[in-house]
Design a protein around this motif. Structure first.
Motif, PDB file in Angstrom:
ATOM      1  N   ALA A 171     104.242 -29.451  -6.675  1.00 50.64           N
ATOM      2  CA  ALA A 171     104.333 -28.337  -5.726  1.00 50.64           C
ATOM      3  C   ALA A 171     103.086 -27.472  -5.835  1.00 50.64           C
ATOM      4  O   ALA A 171     102.794 -26.929  -6.898  1.00 50.64           O
ATOM      5  N   GLN A 172     102.372 -27.361  -4.725  1.00 49.43           N
ATOM      6  CA  GLN A 172     101.205 -26.491  -4.631  1.00 49.43           C
ATOM      7  C   GLN A 172     101.590 -25.244  -3.864  1.00 49.43           C
ATOM      8  O   GLN A 172     102.109 -25.339  -2.745  1.00 49.43           O
ATOM      9  N   THR A 173     101.366 -24.085  -4.461  1.00 50.29           N
ATOM     10  CA  THR A 173     101.705 -22.843  -3.774  1.00 50.29           C
ATOM     11  C   THR A 173     100.448 -21.993  -3.586  1.00 50.29           C
ATOM     12  O   THR A 173      99.455 -22.150  -4.291  1.00 50.29           O
ATOM     13  N   GLY A 174     100.522 -21.071  -2.620  1.00 54.75           N
ATOM     14  CA  GLY A 174      99.433 -20.133  -2.396  1.00 54.75           C
ATOM     15  C   GLY A 174      98.218 -20.733  -1.721  1.00 54.75           C
ATOM     16  O   GLY A 174      97.117 -20.190  -1.825  1.00 54.75           O
ATOM     17  N   VAL A 175      98.412 -21.839  -1.008  1.00 50.33           N
ATOM     18  CA  VAL A 175      97.292 -22.517  -0.358  1.00 50.33           C
ATOM     19  C   VAL A 175      97.699 -22.860   1.073  1.00 50.33           C
ATOM     20  O   VAL A 175      98.782 -23.413   1.307  1.00 50.33           O
ATOM     21  N   GLY A 176      96.841 -22.544   2.011  1.00 48.45           N
ATOM     22  CA  GLY A 176      97.119 -22.835   3.409  1.00 48.45           C
ATOM     23  C   GLY A 176      97.027 -24.313   3.738  1.00 48.45           C
ATOM     24  O   GLY A 176      96.537 -25.112   2.928  1.00 48.45           O
ATOM     25  N   ARG A 177      97.448 -24.652   4.936  1.00 50.21           N
ATOM     26  CA  ARG A 177      97.548 -26.056   5.335  1.00 50.21           C
ATOM     27  C   ARG A 177      96.221 -26.787   5.235  1.00 50.21           C
ATOM     28  O   ARG A 177      96.159 -27.945   4.814  1.00 50.21           O
ATOM     29  N   ARG A 178      95.132 -26.130   5.600  1.00 52.01           N
ATOM     30  CA  ARG A 178      93.831 -26.809   5.623  1.00 52.01           C
ATOM     31  C   ARG A 178      92.960 -26.436   4.431  1.00 52.01           C
ATOM     32  O   ARG A 178      91.800 -26.847   4.358  1.00 52.01           O
ATOM     33  N   GLU A 179      93.486 -25.679   3.498  1.00 47.67           N
ATOM     34  CA  GLU A 179      92.723 -25.298   2.309  1.00 47.67           C
ATOM     35  C   GLU A 179      92.845 -26.356   1.222  1.00 47.67           C
ATOM     36  O   GLU A 179      93.800 -27.134   1.200  1.00 47.67           O
ATOM     37  N   GLU A 180      91.879 -26.363   0.332  1.00 44.97           N
ATOM     38  CA  GLU A 180      91.924 -27.313  -0.776  1.00 44.97           C
ATOM     39  C   GLU A 180      92.805 -26.782  -1.898  1.00 44.97           C
ATOM     40  O   GLU A 180      92.774 -25.599  -2.216  1.00 44.97           O
ATOM     41  N   GLU A 223     102.634 -19.240   0.298  1.00 42.46           N
ATOM     42  CA  GLU A 223     102.590 -18.010  -0.504  1.00 42.46           C
ATOM     43  C   GLU A 223     102.466 -18.320  -1.995  1.00 42.46           C
ATOM     44  O   GLU A 223     103.048 -19.276  -2.494  1.00 42.46           O
ATOM     45  N   PRO A 224     101.709 -17.494  -2.740  1.00 40.30           N
ATOM     46  CA  PRO A 224     101.472 -17.729  -4.168  1.00 40.30           C
ATOM     47  C   PRO A 224     102.658 -17.264  -5.021  1.00 40.30           C
ATOM     48  O   PRO A 224     102.586 -16.263  -5.732  1.00 40.30           O
ATOM     49  N   LEU A 225     103.737 -18.020  -4.942  1.00 43.53           N
ATOM     50  CA  LEU A 225     104.980 -17.688  -5.631  1.00 43.53           C
ATOM     51  C   LEU A 225     105.485 -18.920  -6.365  1.00 43.53           C
ATOM     52  O   LEU A 225     104.944 -20.022  -6.222  1.00 43.53           O
ATOM     53  N   ALA A 226     106.548 -18.749  -7.150  1.00 43.12           N
ATOM     54  CA  ALA A 226     107.195 -19.898  -7.749  1.00 43.12           C
ATOM     55  C   ALA A 226     107.611 -20.864  -6.645  1.00 43.12           C
ATOM     56  O   ALA A 226     108.000 -20.433  -5.550  1.00 43.12           O
ATOM     57  N   PRO A 227     107.543 -22.175  -6.881  1.00 44.28           N
ATOM     58  CA  PRO A 227     107.824 -23.133  -5.802  1.00 44.28           C
ATOM     59  C   PRO A 227     109.159 -22.920  -5.102  1.00 44.28           C
ATOM     60  O   PRO A 227     109.226 -22.980  -3.866  1.00 44.28           O
ATOM     61  N   ALA A 228     110.222 -22.662  -5.836  1.00 44.31           N
ATOM     62  CA  ALA A 228     111.528 -22.466  -5.213  1.00 44.31           C
ATOM     63  C   ALA A 228     111.513 -21.254  -4.280  1.00 44.31           C
ATOM     64  O   ALA A 228     112.044 -21.295  -3.167  1.00 44.31           O
ATOM     65  N   THR A 229     110.907 -20.170  -4.733  1.00 44.83           N
ATOM     66  CA  THR A 229     110.825 -18.956  -3.922  1.00 44.83           C
ATOM     67  C   THR A 229     109.928 -19.165  -2.711  1.00 44.83           C
ATOM     68  O   THR A 229     110.260 -18.764  -1.592  1.00 44.83           O
ATOM     69  N   VAL A 274      99.468 -41.796 -15.257  1.00 49.24           N
ATOM     70  CA  VAL A 274      99.797 -40.795 -14.250  1.00 49.24           C
ATOM     71  C   VAL A 274      99.870 -39.431 -14.933  1.00 49.24           C
ATOM     72  O   VAL A 274     100.592 -39.266 -15.931  1.00 49.24           O
ATOM     73  N   LEU A 275      99.127 -38.476 -14.414  1.00 50.18           N
ATOM     74  CA  LEU A 275      99.145 -37.108 -14.924  1.00 50.18           C
ATOM     75  C   LEU A 275      99.893 -36.238 -13.924  1.00 50.18           C
ATOM     76  O   LEU A 275      99.602 -36.278 -12.724  1.00 50.18           O
ATOM     77  N   VAL A 276     100.856 -35.479 -14.407  1.00 51.66           N
ATOM     78  CA  VAL A 276     101.664 -34.614 -13.550  1.00 51.66           C
ATOM     79  C   VAL A 276     101.338 -33.166 -13.898  1.00 51.66           C
ATOM     80  O   VAL A 276     101.653 -32.706 -15.001  1.00 51.66           O
ATOM     81  N   GLU A 277     100.682 -32.452 -12.982  1.00 47.40           N
ATOM     82  CA  GLU A 277     100.318 -31.055 -13.239  1.00 47.40           C
ATOM     83  C   GLU A 277     101.341 -30.112 -12.608  1.00 47.40           C
ATOM     84  O   GLU A 277     101.546 -30.115 -11.396  1.00 47.40           O
ATOM     85  N   GLY A 278     101.978 -29.301 -13.445  1.00 48.15           N
ATOM     86  CA  GLY A 278     102.977 -28.366 -12.958  1.00 48.15           C
ATOM     87  C   GLY A 278     102.365 -27.140 -12.304  1.00 48.15           C
ATOM     88  O   GLY A 278     101.145 -26.966 -12.253  1.00 48.15           O
ATOM     89  N   ALA A 279     103.246 -26.285 -11.808  1.00 50.78           N
ATOM     90  CA  ALA A 279     102.852 -25.003 -11.226  1.00 50.78           C
ATOM     91  C   ALA A 279     103.316 -23.902 -12.165  1.00 50.78           C
ATOM     92  O   ALA A 279     104.512 -23.794 -12.458  1.00 50.78           O
ATOM     93  N   GLY A 280     102.383 -23.098 -12.662  1.00 47.85           N
ATOM     94  CA  GLY A 280     102.783 -22.040 -13.594  1.00 47.85           C
ATOM     95  C   GLY A 280     103.246 -22.624 -14.920  1.00 47.85           C
ATOM     96  O   GLY A 280     102.643 -23.550 -15.459  1.00 47.85           O
ATOM     97  N   GLY A 281     104.356 -22.088 -15.424  1.00 47.97           N
ATOM     98  CA  GLY A 281     104.853 -22.510 -16.725  1.00 47.97           C
ATOM     99  C   GLY A 281     105.938 -23.563 -16.653  1.00 47.97           C
ATOM    100  O   GLY A 281     106.356 -24.006 -15.578  1.00 47.97           O
TER     101      GLY A 281
END
Length: 237
Positions: A39-48, A71-77, A106-113
């Motif tokens: 889950a990537q948060t805080g990034v617009g549709r065309r942003e990297e 929005e730059p929030l926890a993925p669920a929120t 395979v490397l899995v990078e989380g969001a936040g903690g």
């Protein structure tokens, strides 16, 4: 199945650069690597996003983003506020298992903690690691306050009987203060796991795009027996 889950003690601690470093060194060893961002948060549709940064730093690596929220929030929120479907741990596991059949690592990078919510049912990256049976690498900050956050993350991993590979400092300052220097000695005890290394501050900037050549100097070897052992040779700290 060779999978490593990369989590942080919080946001902006250097998870993406550490993930890129792992991928880069694995590539130098001839491994075919895939990087997944559930889950990537805080990034617009065309942003990297973070996976784009990994690809910029590493080059020839397969990257996958399973969900994106503006929005730059926890993925669920972020998913709830955007009126979008949340990504659930089982969905992440299915994607990773498929990729693990096609790639050496395979490397899995989380969001936040570790315990940031992915969905409204309370699913977390810890659940992803548990379902995959994958070890977890913890990325921590360098300075004051990191011992508590690292200890809490280590405690959460042990409570769930998840393997912790160790801790990497995600951004080591050019002029470390007293707290940062002391933390090099104290982090392993706080984490209950070895300190594997530290990435110099700015390791992910365009001026440091030679990540594949430098990443191997940033940390010590991962535990024996792992298919990814030796990704991080001894670092100079």
């Amino acid at each position: 199945m060779a999978v490593i889950v990369v989590t942080g003690t919080g946001t902006e601690v250097g998870k993406t650069v550490v993930t890129a470093a792992l991928a880069a060194v694995a590539r130098t060893q001839g491994l075919d690597v895939a990087v997944v961002k559930p889950a990537q948060t805080g990034v617009g549709r065309r942003e990297e996003g973070d996976v784009d940064e990994v690809r910029r730093l590493v080059g020839d690596v397969a990257v996958f983003e399973l969900a994106r929220y503006p929005e730059p929030l926890a993925p669920a929120t972020a998913a709830r506020r955007a009126g979008m479907d949340a990504v659930r741990p089982q969905e992440v596991v299915e994607a990773v298992e498929k990729l693990a059949g096609e790639h050496d690592l395979v490397l899995v990078e989380g969001a936040g903690g570790l315990l940031v919510r992915l969905d409204e049912d309370g699913g977390t990256l810890a659940d992803v690691a548990r379902l995959l049976g994958a070890p977890v690498l913890v990325v921590a900050a360098a300075g004051l306050g990191t011992l508590n956050a690292t200890a809490l993350t280590g405690e959460a991993l042990r409570a769930r009987e998840l393997e912790q590979l160790g801790v990497v400092v995600g951004s080591w300052p050019g002029e470390p203060d007293l707290a940062a220097r002391c933390n090099l000695a104290d982090l392993p005890e706080a984490a209950g796991a070895p300190l594997l290394g530290a990435v110099p501050a700015g390791g992910g900037t365009p001026a440091s795009a030679e990540v594949p050549a430098r990443a191997g100097t940033w940390a010590r070897a991962l535990p024996r027996g792992s298919r990814a052992a030796g990704l991080f040779p001894r670092h100079p700290l």
